[in-house]
Design a protein around this motif. Structure first.
Motif, PDB file in Angstrom:
ATOM      1  N   ALA A   1       6.959  -0.361  -4.969  1.00  0.00           N
ATOM      2  CA  ALA A   1       7.654  -1.038  -5.577  1.00  0.00           C
ATOM      3  C   ALA A   1       8.187  -1.830  -4.556  1.00  0.00           C
ATOM      4  CB  ALA A   1       8.674   0.674  -5.827  1.00  0.00           C
ATOM      5  N   THR A   2       9.683  -2.297  -5.141  1.00  0.00           N
ATOM      6  CA  THR A   2      10.673  -3.610  -4.342  1.00  0.00           C
ATOM      7  C   THR A   2      10.920  -2.903  -3.246  1.00  0.00           C
ATOM      8  OG1 THR A   2      11.850  -5.209  -4.747  1.00  0.00           O
ATOM      9  CG2 THR A   2      12.076  -3.078  -6.636  1.00  0.00           C
TER      10      THR A   2
ATOM     11  N   SER B   1      -0.518  -1.644 -11.016  1.00  0.00           N
ATOM     12  CA  SER B   1       0.277  -3.279 -11.069  1.00  0.00           C
ATOM     13  C   SER B   1      -1.083  -4.167 -12.037  1.00  0.00           C
ATOM     14  CB  SER B   1       0.996  -4.288 -10.504  1.00  0.00           C
ATOM     15  OG  SER B   1      -0.140  -4.153  -9.269  1.00  0.00           O
ATOM     16  N   ILE B   2      -0.885  -4.950 -12.304  1.00  0.00           N
ATOM     17  CA  ILE B   2      -2.081  -5.929 -12.938  1.00  0.00           C
ATOM     18  C   ILE B   2      -2.973  -5.850 -12.195  1.00  0.00           C
ATOM     19  CG2 ILE B   2      -2.407  -7.737 -14.461  1.00  0.00           C
ATOM     20  CD1 ILE B   2       0.125  -7.721 -15.704  1.00  0.00           C
ATOM     21  N   THR B   3      -2.244  -6.824 -11.014  1.00  0.00           N
ATOM     22  CA  THR B   3      -2.597  -7.138  -9.601  1.00  0.00           C
ATOM     23  C   THR B   3      -3.771  -6.002  -9.037  1.00  0.00           C
ATOM     24  OG1 THR B   3      -1.181  -8.632  -8.784  1.00  0.00           O
ATOM     25  CG2 THR B   3      -2.797  -7.864  -7.504  1.00  0.00           C
ATOM     26  N   GLU B   4      -3.134  -4.811  -9.041  1.00  0.00           N
ATOM     27  CA  GLU B   4      -4.274  -3.393  -8.785  1.00  0.00           C
ATOM     28  C   GLU B   4      -5.049  -3.001  -9.521  1.00  0.00           C
ATOM     29  OE1 GLU B   4      -1.666  -0.338  -7.310  1.00  0.00           O
ATOM     30  OE2 GLU B   4      -0.192  -1.828  -7.442  1.00  0.00           O
ATOM     31  N   ALA B   5      -5.316  -3.488 -10.544  1.00  0.00           N
ATOM     32  CA  ALA B   5      -5.959  -3.355 -11.299  1.00  0.00           C
ATOM     33  C   ALA B   5      -6.923  -4.422 -11.981  1.00  0.00           C
ATOM     34  CB  ALA B   5      -5.473  -3.237 -13.503  1.00  0.00           C
ATOM     35  N   HIS B   6      -6.357  -5.212 -11.541  1.00  0.00           N
ATOM     36  CA  HIS B   6      -7.780  -6.593 -11.572  1.00  0.00           C
ATOM     37  C   HIS B   6      -8.214  -6.559  -9.783  1.00  0.00           C
ATOM     38  CE1 HIS B   6      -7.381  -7.259 -15.480  1.00  0.00           C
ATOM     39  NE2 HIS B   6      -6.139  -7.371 -15.024  1.00  0.00           N
ATOM     40  N   ILE B   7      -7.653  -6.126  -9.048  1.00  0.00           N
ATOM     41  CA  ILE B   7      -8.650  -6.265  -7.539  1.00  0.00           C
ATOM     42  C   ILE B   7      -8.866  -5.807  -6.723  1.00  0.00           C
ATOM     43  CG2 ILE B   7      -7.241  -8.638  -7.636  1.00  0.00           C
ATOM     44  CD1 ILE B   7      -5.894  -7.511  -5.193  1.00  0.00           C
ATOM     45  N   SER B   8      -8.888  -3.743  -7.200  1.00  0.00           N
ATOM     46  CA  SER B   8      -8.953  -2.897  -6.174  1.00  0.00           C
ATOM     47  C   SER B   8     -10.483  -2.657  -5.373  1.00  0.00           C
ATOM     48  CB  SER B   8      -8.660  -1.879  -7.204  1.00  0.00           C
ATOM     49  OG  SER B   8      -9.255  -1.698  -8.693  1.00  0.00           O
ATOM     50  N   THR B   9     -11.067  -3.374  -6.736  1.00  0.00           N
ATOM     51  CA  THR B   9     -13.073  -3.149  -7.002  1.00  0.00           C
ATOM     52  C   THR B   9     -13.133  -4.366  -5.900  1.00  0.00           C
ATOM     53  OG1 THR B   9     -13.093  -4.606  -8.351  1.00  0.00           O
ATOM     54  CG2 THR B   9     -13.570  -2.101  -8.469  1.00  0.00           C
ATOM     55  N   LEU B  10     -12.031  -5.303  -5.434  1.00  0.00           N
ATOM     56  CA  LEU B  10     -12.182  -6.449  -4.627  1.00  0.00           C
ATOM     57  C   LEU B  10     -11.646  -5.752  -3.237  1.00  0.00           C
ATOM     58  CD1 LEU B  10     -11.351  -9.705  -6.681  1.00  0.00           C
ATOM     59  CD2 LEU B  10     -13.955  -8.583  -6.159  1.00  0.00           C
ATOM     60  N   THR B  11     -11.071  -4.970  -3.480  1.00  0.00           N
ATOM     61  CA  THR B  11     -10.497  -5.001  -1.352  1.00  0.00           C
ATOM     62  C   THR B  11     -11.043  -3.867  -1.292  1.00  0.00           C
ATOM     63  OG1 THR B  11      -9.325  -3.351  -3.172  1.00  0.00           O
ATOM     64  CG2 THR B  11      -7.956  -5.052  -2.729  1.00  0.00           C
TER      65      THR B  11
ATOM     66  N   VAL C   1      -3.519   0.370   0.670  1.00  0.00           N
ATOM     67  CA  VAL C   1      -2.600   0.990   1.742  1.00  0.00           C
ATOM     68  C   VAL C   1      -1.743   0.466   0.054  1.00  0.00           C
ATOM     69  CG1 VAL C   1      -0.428   1.256   3.039  1.00  0.00           C
ATOM     70  CG2 VAL C   1      -2.663   0.099   3.343  1.00  0.00           C
ATOM     71  N   VAL C   2      -0.618   2.152   0.174  1.00  0.00           N
ATOM     72  CA  VAL C   2       0.228   2.499  -1.190  1.00  0.00           C
ATOM     73  C   VAL C   2       1.650   2.724  -0.102  1.00  0.00           C
ATOM     74  CG1 VAL C   2       0.979   3.392  -2.554  1.00  0.00           C
ATOM     75  CG2 VAL C   2      -1.559   2.877  -2.464  1.00  0.00           C
ATOM     76  N   LEU C   3       2.115   2.208  -0.588  1.00  0.00           N
ATOM     77  CA  LEU C   3       3.818   2.344   0.085  1.00  0.00           C
ATOM     78  C   LEU C   3       4.327   3.337  -0.925  1.00  0.00           C
ATOM     79  CD1 LEU C   3       4.782  -0.837   1.785  1.00  0.00           C
ATOM     80  CD2 LEU C   3       3.382   1.099   2.369  1.00  0.00           C
ATOM     81  N   ARG C   4       5.685   4.230  -0.536  1.00  0.00           N
ATOM     82  CA  ARG C   4       6.435   4.870  -2.032  1.00  0.00           C
ATOM     83  C   ARG C   4       7.248   5.193  -1.650  1.00  0.00           C
ATOM     84  NH1 ARG C   4       2.905   3.111  -5.300  1.00  0.00           N
ATOM     85  NH2 ARG C   4       1.590   3.879  -6.523  1.00  0.00           N
ATOM     86  N   TYR C   5       8.174   5.541  -2.748  1.00  0.00           N
ATOM     87  CA  TYR C   5       9.558   6.830  -2.867  1.00  0.00           C
ATOM     88  C   TYR C   5       9.355   7.549  -3.092  1.00  0.00           C
ATOM     89  CZ  TYR C   5      12.471   1.991  -2.561  1.00  0.00           C
ATOM     90  OH  TYR C   5      12.970   0.363  -2.510  1.00  0.00           O
TER      91      TYR C   5
ATOM     92  N   THR D   1       3.287  -5.910  -5.534  1.00  0.00           N
ATOM     93  CA  THR D   1       5.023  -4.929  -6.185  1.00  0.00           C
ATOM     94  C   THR D   1       4.745  -4.710  -7.479  1.00  0.00           C
ATOM     95  OG1 THR D   1       6.405  -7.069  -5.107  1.00  0.00           O
ATOM     96  CG2 THR D   1       6.821  -4.735  -7.008  1.00  0.00           C
ATOM     97  N   SER D   2       4.176  -3.064  -7.614  1.00  0.00           N
ATOM     98  CA  SER D   2       4.674  -2.332  -8.816  1.00  0.00           C
ATOM     99  C   SER D   2       5.489  -2.283  -9.239  1.00  0.00           C
ATOM    100  CB  SER D   2       4.217  -0.422  -7.382  1.00  0.00           C
ATOM    101  OG  SER D   2       3.716  -0.222  -6.383  1.00  0.00           O
ATOM    102  N   PRO D   3       4.948  -2.260 -10.739  1.00  0.00           N
ATOM    103  CA  PRO D   3       6.201  -2.165 -11.701  1.00  0.00           C
ATOM    104  C   PRO D   3       7.076  -1.893 -11.981  1.00  0.00           C
ATOM    105  CG  PRO D   3       3.463  -1.260 -12.687  1.00  0.00           C
ATOM    106  CD  PRO D   3       3.825  -1.727 -10.926  1.00  0.00           C
ATOM    107  N   SER D   4       7.577  -0.236 -11.711  1.00  0.00           N
ATOM    108  CA  SER D   4       8.617   1.067 -11.734  1.00  0.00           C
ATOM    109  C   SER D   4       8.373   1.692  -9.968  1.00  0.00           C
ATOM    110  CB  SER D   4       8.594   1.402 -12.638  1.00  0.00           C
ATOM    111  OG  SER D   4       6.944   2.937 -11.882  1.00  0.00           O
ATOM    112  N   LEU D   5       9.286   1.829  -9.808  1.00  0.00           N
ATOM    113  CA  LEU D   5       9.980   2.122  -8.713  1.00  0.00           C
ATOM    114  C   LEU D   5       9.330   3.852  -8.269  1.00  0.00           C
ATOM    115  CD1 LEU D   5      14.230   2.713  -8.318  1.00  0.00           C
ATOM    116  CD2 LEU D   5      12.417   1.534  -6.940  1.00  0.00           C
ATOM    117  N   SER D   6       8.718   3.925  -8.933  1.00  0.00           N
ATOM    118  CA  SER D   6       7.748   5.117  -8.885  1.00  0.00           C
ATOM    119  C   SER D   6       6.361   5.190  -8.720  1.00  0.00           C
ATOM    120  CB  SER D   6       7.890   6.594 -10.101  1.00  0.00           C
ATOM    121  OG  SER D   6       7.478   6.003 -11.245  1.00  0.00           O
ATOM    122  N   GLY D   7       5.858   3.932  -8.620  1.00  0.00           N
ATOM    123  CA  GLY D   7       4.739   3.434  -8.832  1.00  0.00           C
ATOM    124  C   GLY D   7       4.318   2.830  -9.579  1.00  0.00           C
ATOM    125  N   GLY D   8       3.123   3.505  -9.939  1.00  0.00           N
ATOM    126  CA  GLY D   8       2.350   3.139 -11.375  1.00  0.00           C
ATOM    127  C   GLY D   8       1.478   2.205 -10.812  1.00  0.00           C
TER     128      GLY D   8
END
Lengths: 512, 101
Positions: free
Chosen positions: A290-291, A425-435, A439-443, A416-423
């Protein structure tokens, strides 16, 4: 009485050989077509008005002249010779020089002097005679027809066009010429060419498109057919810039990138540790959070580690300007300025919406080719989501990952995750198989305290720490502490407090 | 008829339409005195330079150079009235009447 002036009506005397290709030198096109235009054959290039048909043709002409030592005949049907030549001076293509050298012959067939024609009983004999004469004059092996359609309008019937074009292409093939014809079409999708027949004459058909997609112009190229040979199918984006057309095949033919076991540091010993000893040199790492969770700090740290090790690092900033980045990095004791001066760091800060995806990709490719980085940082990839449609964004990501895999560049992307708690994002949905690593950062909210948690959820080809650690952002950068106790569901963004004592009791029960 | 009429018929010999144009021209100009009229027949395959100079892309093509303005007439010249007009030839009916006088 049959004219024997033009050879080529009978091909049977030629032994059968496989089709070879000649390169066009247009970046990306030769890869799309697996080698270029079929040699001694006719290629038809069609597109609507403004789809870069003429540029495509002239770029082929220019490249054949300058890079491949061809002599060329160019027939201009729409524009007068001088206008055609003037239009490409901006692109640095000085064709006049080659006319003077006797390597380029331009036949001016602009409509002014064709005159009114009794709409019956004519054929293209005059054109054939002129082209044949021109081929003799410069001993050409490449012939380009620009905007053929204007002359075809004068022809009595489709049947005539077809037979005359056939005669033309057979004659040119027999003379050892490779031919490219461009012609206008009226719709982006539908009939291939205006008369619906030129494509039958041609051995290869290339379609250039100029589509308005959610208020943005998107140029694509499609190879519709390439008689007797294979090519990449579908539409691929291309751009028209300072140096002509650049096409983006997006995918490399096969997944043959070499794999490396070399580990490189993320710049933080702690992160290297939870990642099982550092990132692989040939990996793509996604940092999601998140931001305000420290994504830019992590990317700066990663870049700094590269610079300190003397590895060239390219930093693409889409959220912050260069001075902002420098100021923030200074706060953590990194001097971006001196690294830039030393030539190990290159920062390119662009406003995402300033360019279309294709232009971004072309720019990145050029930067990679010129700078040859070992590390690449994109901060943030999700800022680019705004630039265009989802489909195009996905293409962009595929194109980018192909580039960095080919160049064996360790790449760190942030999202950047869409909400503070995570969730997700479009980016993740489309690139997770390419990565290769995520590394996840969370509040983490415990009691009324806001803490931060870091976890490695994916690390291709390596073991890694599976716990979620707490971390702090201090004056020395990121500082990783003990794993969280008593909180569940941090990564999923569904956190729940768990009674630690209860947990401990359970552990005891199951102890042997 | 006033002044000199000068025209060129561009053809590709051996091709049906071109041969038809040559034949039609011969019929139309039959019996015409060539004092004031000159029609040259050019085979573009043999003399491509002439096609380049005159910007001939379609054949057969009849080009009247004089008197001005230049007139271009494409096709096999089967429309004899147009060809006569282009070459300033008299109407055959008038020619017949003149013969009786």
């Amino acid at each position: 009485m049959v004219s024997s002036k033009y050879p080529g009506t009978s091909r049977s005397e030629n032994p059968i050989k496989p089709v070879t290709r000649i390169a066009t030198g247009i970046q990306g096109f030769d890869e799309l077509s697996y080698g270029g235009l079929p040699e001694h054959r006719t290629t038809l290039v069609v597109g609507t008005s403004g789809s870069c048909k003429t540029i495509f043709t002239l770029q082929c002409v220019w490249n054949r002249l300058t890079k491949f030592n061809s002599n060329v005949v160019l027939i201009s049907f729409e524009q007068k010779t001088e206008m055609l030549l003037r239009d490409v001076v901006n692109l640095g293509w000085d064709l006049t020089k080659y006319i003077d050298e006797g390597r380029l012959f331009v036949v001016d067939a602009s409509p002014t002097r064709i005159g009114p024609v009794d709409d019956l009983h004519v054929d293209l004999g005059g054109l054939l005679a002129q082209v044949s004469h021109a081929v003799d004059e410069v001993d050409a092996d490449f012939v380009a027809f620009d905007a053929m359609g204007t002359l075809l309008m004068q022809m009595p019937s489709d049947q005539d066009i077809r037979s005359d074009l056939n005669r033309m292409s057979e004659h040119l093939a027999a003379r050892g010429c490779t031919t490219i014809i461009n012609s206008e079409r009226l719709h982006e999708y539908g009939l291939i060419s205006r008369y619906g027949i030129e494509e039958f004459v041609a051995d290869a058909v290339v379609i250039l498109r100029n589509v308005l997609d959610e208020e943005r112009v998107r140029r694509t190229v499609q190879i519709l057919k390439l008689r007797g040979d294979d090519h990449l199918k579908g539409e691929f984006p291309f751009t028209f810039g300072d140096d002509g057309l650049v096409m983006l095949p997006l995918i490399a033919n096969t997944l043959t990138h070499s794999s490396s076991v070399d580990r490189i540091t993320s710049g933080s010993k702690d992160i290297d540790k939870i990642a099982g000893g550092g990132f692989f040199q040939d990996s793509i790492i996604l940092i999601s959070g998140a931001t305000g969770t420290g994504k830019t700090l992590l990317s700066s740290t990663f870049a700094a580690a590269g610079c300190l090790a003397g590895e060239r690092t390219l930093f693409l900033a889409y959220e912050e300007s260069l001075p902002q980045l420098q100021r923030n990095a200074e706060g953590w004791g990194m001097d971006l300025n001196s690294w830039e001066a030393a030539g190990v760091l290159k920062v390119i800060a662009t406003y995402p919406e300033a360019l279309a995806f294709e232009d971004h990709l072309v720019g990145i490719r050029r930067a990679i080719e010129e700078f040859k980085p070992k590390r690449l940082v994109v901060d943030s990839l999700s800022a680019l989501e705004r630039v265009g449609t989802l489909k195009v964004f996905r293409e962009f990501v595929i194109g980018l990952s192909t580039l960095v895999k080919q160049g064996n560049i360790c790449t760190l992307l942030t999202s950047t995750s869409p909400s503070l708690s995570g969730g997700e994002s479009i980016t993740e949905a489309h690139i997770s198989t390419l990565t290769d690593a995520i590394v996840v950062l969370r509040y983490v909210e415990t009691g009324s305290r806001l803490r931060r948690g870091i976890g490695v959820i994916k690390m291709r080809g390596s073991a890694h720490d599976k716990t979620v650690h707490e971390y702090n952002i201090g004056s020395k950068g990121i500082e990783i502490m003990e794993p969280f106790q008593g909180v569940n569901g941090i990564i999923l963004g569904l956190q729940q407090s768990v009674d630690i004592t209860e947990d401990a009791d359970l552990q005891e029960v199951f102890q042997p | 008829m006033d002044g000199q009429v000068r025209a060129v018929l561009f053809v590709e010999r051996g091709r049906l339409r071109s041969e038809a144009a040559v034949a039609n021209l011969a019929i139309i100009t039959k019996g015409v005195s060539f004092g004031n009229l000159s029609v040259e027949i050019i085979d573009v395959a043999e003399e491509p330079q002439r096609a380049v100079e005159s910007q001939i892309f379609l054949v057969p093509m009849l080009v009247r150079y004089a008197p001005k303005p230049e007139i271009r007439l494409g096709g096999d010249l089967s429309n004899s009235a147009e060809v006569r007009l282009a070459l300033s030839l008299p109407n055959p009916y008038e020619v017949a009447n003149n013969g009786f006088q």
